[in-house]
Enzyme design. Structure first.
Site, PDB file in Angstrom:
ATOM      1  N   GLY A  57      -7.470   6.706   0.758  1.00 54.85           N
ATOM      2  CA  GLY A  57      -7.847   6.357   2.196  1.00 54.85           C
ATOM      3  C   GLY A  57      -9.701   6.575   2.315  1.00 54.85           C
ATOM      4  N   CYS A  84      -6.525   9.624  -5.479  1.00 52.10           N
ATOM      5  CA  CYS A  84      -7.698   9.554  -4.608  1.00 52.10           C
ATOM      6  C   CYS A  84      -7.736  10.472  -3.338  1.00 52.10           C
ATOM      7  CB  CYS A  84      -8.131   8.011  -4.299  1.00 52.10           C
ATOM      8  SG  CYS A  84      -9.958   8.141  -3.769  1.00 52.10           S
ATOM      9  N   TYR A  85      -7.771   9.616  -2.018  1.00 53.86           N
ATOM     10  CA  TYR A  85      -7.674  10.740  -1.123  1.00 53.86           C
ATOM     11  C   TYR A  85      -6.202  11.594  -1.076  1.00 53.86           C
ATOM     12  CZ  TYR A  85      -7.168  12.322   3.910  1.00 53.86           C
ATOM     13  OH  TYR A  85      -7.006  12.924   5.109  1.00 53.86           O
ATOM     14  N   HIS A 172      -8.175   5.326  -9.463  1.00 53.98           N
ATOM     15  CA  HIS A 172      -7.044   4.132  -8.924  1.00 53.98           C
ATOM     16  C   HIS A 172      -6.228   3.625 -10.023  1.00 53.98           C
ATOM     17  CE1 HIS A 172      -8.061   4.375  -4.677  1.00 53.98           C
ATOM     18  NE2 HIS A 172      -9.322   4.645  -5.101  1.00 53.98           N
ATOM     19  N   GLU A 174      -3.762   1.829  -9.732  1.00 56.69           N
ATOM     20  CA  GLU A 174      -3.166   0.583  -9.343  1.00 56.69           C
ATOM     21  C   GLU A 174      -4.182  -0.562  -9.355  1.00 56.69           C
ATOM     22  OE1 GLU A 174      -4.406   3.083  -7.462  1.00 56.69           O
ATOM     23  OE2 GLU A 174      -4.907   2.584  -5.621  1.00 56.69           O
ATOM     24  N   ASP A 230       6.183 -19.669   2.113  1.00 57.68           N
ATOM     25  CA  ASP A 230       7.180 -18.488   2.852  1.00 57.68           C
ATOM     26  C   ASP A 230       8.197 -19.603   3.737  1.00 57.68           C
ATOM     27  OD1 ASP A 230       5.313 -16.991   1.620  1.00 57.68           O
ATOM     28  OD2 ASP A 230       4.336 -16.466   3.412  1.00 57.68           O
ATOM     29  N   LYS A 373       4.333 -12.199  -1.909  1.00 57.78           N
ATOM     30  CA  LYS A 373       4.043 -13.420  -2.227  1.00 57.78           C
ATOM     31  C   LYS A 373       4.574 -13.875  -3.442  1.00 57.78           C
ATOM     32  CE  LYS A 373       1.701 -16.720  -0.231  1.00 57.78           C
ATOM     33  NZ  LYS A 373       2.181 -17.149   1.254  1.00 57.78           N
TER      34      LYS A 373
END
Ligand code: XMP
Length: 517
Positions: A57, A84-85, A172, A174, A230, A373
């Site tokens: 964050g 992280c945060y 990170h 991710e 979608d 998606k």
């Protein structure tokens, strides 16, 4: 379907949704919740997640008003992974000291693992590249924790609790640039939380059709069909469940790509479900005449769309449900928009603008609202959708209305449509279409001097924008060959009278956005 589940608490990082995607990719169901969601403890006790992740964050944990959570979360005996945060927060809540770091670290860094046997680092080499993005660092670690990794400028780049399943990293995992990020997430999810990889899309369609049949029964459903993947998948699934009780309405705003309404019609025929196309071209044009401000244009298009859609839906009797092609990133984005404390609104997006009271009274059917998606595309693929539906580039709700900069008129719409069509043809002919994320033309409200056939011209300038992105929240311009750029520029300036200049937009997002308005 009973499935193992990881809950992510979102503290506003631009990468939070990436954590969710990565974990879904490895076959485990995960959902993202705002850190301040008052239902969290209830959700945890009801759904029993196998692990909790605290995201990054943009805050400093020691500043007044920064997002905090209750320390009770550590008493739940659920494994926790702070990123992280999230890492700084764990340390702070246990009484550790977090300070502004001497060296801000943005980008790649070399992680040196101090405890190779730690569960979170199982199978990961002692030195590897990680992606850092922080300006604070932990100065003193609480006594219950041990440092398990460092970099040359960050002495505490990873830590773990000495007896509990609490792990944290400053970088990170991710982000793709973290070499072994996926392995660390897998270690957390499989080795530490003991999740089974049981998030499979195979059963999704059958289960969803069954649920819709049961919920909707013989009642009618209306769907505002946009023509994107979608809405195609949403319509198809609902149609399988309730057949002709589904009413798909497609509003032709006149701000669509060339021949879009015909393409949509024939694709729906191919997929065997009915659609009603409403011609509202003149209506939109007249409402937009004289309007220059992009936000006002967006607002008018959004409101008029709802007005037309509502008018059409009132013609259908006994409607009880409103279907929407909402996907999980829309859910995340709209909850972020509604909470300005963690993010600020950049543009008023057409599809998160809210519904009038009458339509709000209808019950919602949103079969894809838990899917990303790429998951929607995988389902479309399983259902046998043609590639031209599955891999269509996204097209914004306000359409060409925000690609003609400044005032819109029929002539400008005609010009931009013709130019976009040439671009599309060239992307397909050169087999580039599927390797870029989005490509379009922007028509500027300025003219420049040129020369065509030995004659002076004074015509519009246009911009070519082609981008690549994973999530549309950040993007880079596509590094296309000069040959391709030359071909597109030459065709547009030759074939579209009144455009005599093309420039290529080489900015990333941020600082630019993808669309110009
Ligand atoms: P920006 O310009 O915000 O665009 O960087 C990010 C992505 O969103 C699309 N976009 C929209 N999509 N309604 C939509 O459905 C909108 O109002 C809207 N505005 C932008 C844009 O094309 C890009 O894919």
């Amino acid at each position: 379907m009973k499935k193992d589940f990881i809950l992510i608490l979102d503290f506003g990082s631009q990468y939070s949704h990436m954590i969710a995607r990565r974990i879904r990719d490895i076959g485990v169901y995960t959902l993202l919740y705002h850190y301040n969601d008052i239902r969290i403890l209830h959700i945890i006790s009801k759904n029993k997640p196998k692990g909790l992740i605290l995201s990054g964050g943009p805050f400093s944990v020691y500043e007044t008003g920064s997002p905090l959570i209750s320390k009770d979360i550590f008493q739940l005996n659920i494994p926790i992974f702070g990123i992280c945060y999230g890492m700084q927060l764990i340390s702070f809540l246990f009484g550790g000291k977090v300070k502004k770091s001497k060296y801000k670290e943005y980008g790649k860094s070399c992680l040196i693992i101090d405890h190779p046997n730690n569960n979170i680092f199982y199978g990961i080499p002692e030195k590897s590249i990680v992606w850092m993005s922080h300006f604070d660092e932990i100065k003193n670690l609480p006594k219950e924790f041990q440092v398990i990794g460092h970099t040359s400028s960050c002495h505490i780049a990873a830590f773990s609790h000495i007896s509990k399943d609490i792990y944290a990293v400053q970088f990170h995992p991710e982000v793709k640039n973290t070499e072994y990020g996926i392995s660390m997430l897998k270690n957390f999810v499989f080795h530490i939380c003991k999740c089974d990889s049981n998030w499979k899309l195979n059963n999704f369609v059958q289960n969803t059709i069954y649920d819709i049949k049961k919920r909707v029964g013989k009642k009618k459903v209306i769907l505002g069909f946009s023509g994107g993947v979608d809405s195609f998948v949403t319509a198809y699934i609902i149609y399988q469940a309730i057949g002709n009780s589904l009413n798909c309405i497609f509003v032709d705003t006149g701000l669509l790509l060339k021949n879009e309404e015909e393409k949509i019609y024939s694709l729906c025929q191919k997929m065997h479900f009915p659609i009603k196309i409403i011609d509202a071209k003149n209506h939109f044009l007249s409402k937009l005449t004289g309007i220059i401000d992009p936000e006002i244009k967006r607002k008018i298009i959004g409101e008029e769309f709802i007005y037309i859609f509502q008018k059409e839906s009132e013609k259908i009797k006994d409607v009880e449900f409103l279907a929407q092609g909402t996907i999980y990133s829309d859910v995340i984005e709209s909850s972020v928009y509604s909470n300005n404390s963690i993010s600020c609104s950049i543009k008023s997006h057409h599809n998160v603008g809210g519904l009038p009271k009458k339509l709000m009274k209808l019950k919602l059917v949103e079969p894809l609202k838990e899917l990303f998606k790429d998951e929607v595309r995988k389902i479309g693929q399983k259902l046998g959708f043609p590639k031209e539906i599955l891999y269509r580039h996204p097209f914004p709700g306000p359409g060409l209305g925000i690609r003609v900069i400044g005032e819109i008129n029929e002539k400008k719409i005609f010009l931009i449509r013709k130019a976009e069509d040439i671009l599309l043809q060239e992307l397909i002919n050169s087999e580039i279409y599927n390797s870029v994320s989005q490509a379009f033309i922007v028509l500027l409200p300025i003219k420049s001097v040129g020369i065509k056939g030995d004659k002076r011209t004074y015509e519009y300038a246009a911009i070519l924008r082609v981008i690549n992105t994973e999530d549309f929240m950040t993007a880079t311009f596509a590094h296309l060959s000069y040959n391709f750029l030359e071909k597109v520029s030459s065709r547009i300036t030759n074939e579209v009278e009144e455009i005599n200049r093309i420039a290529y937009d080489i900015t990333s997002k941020p600082p630019s956005t993808i669309e110009w308005e």
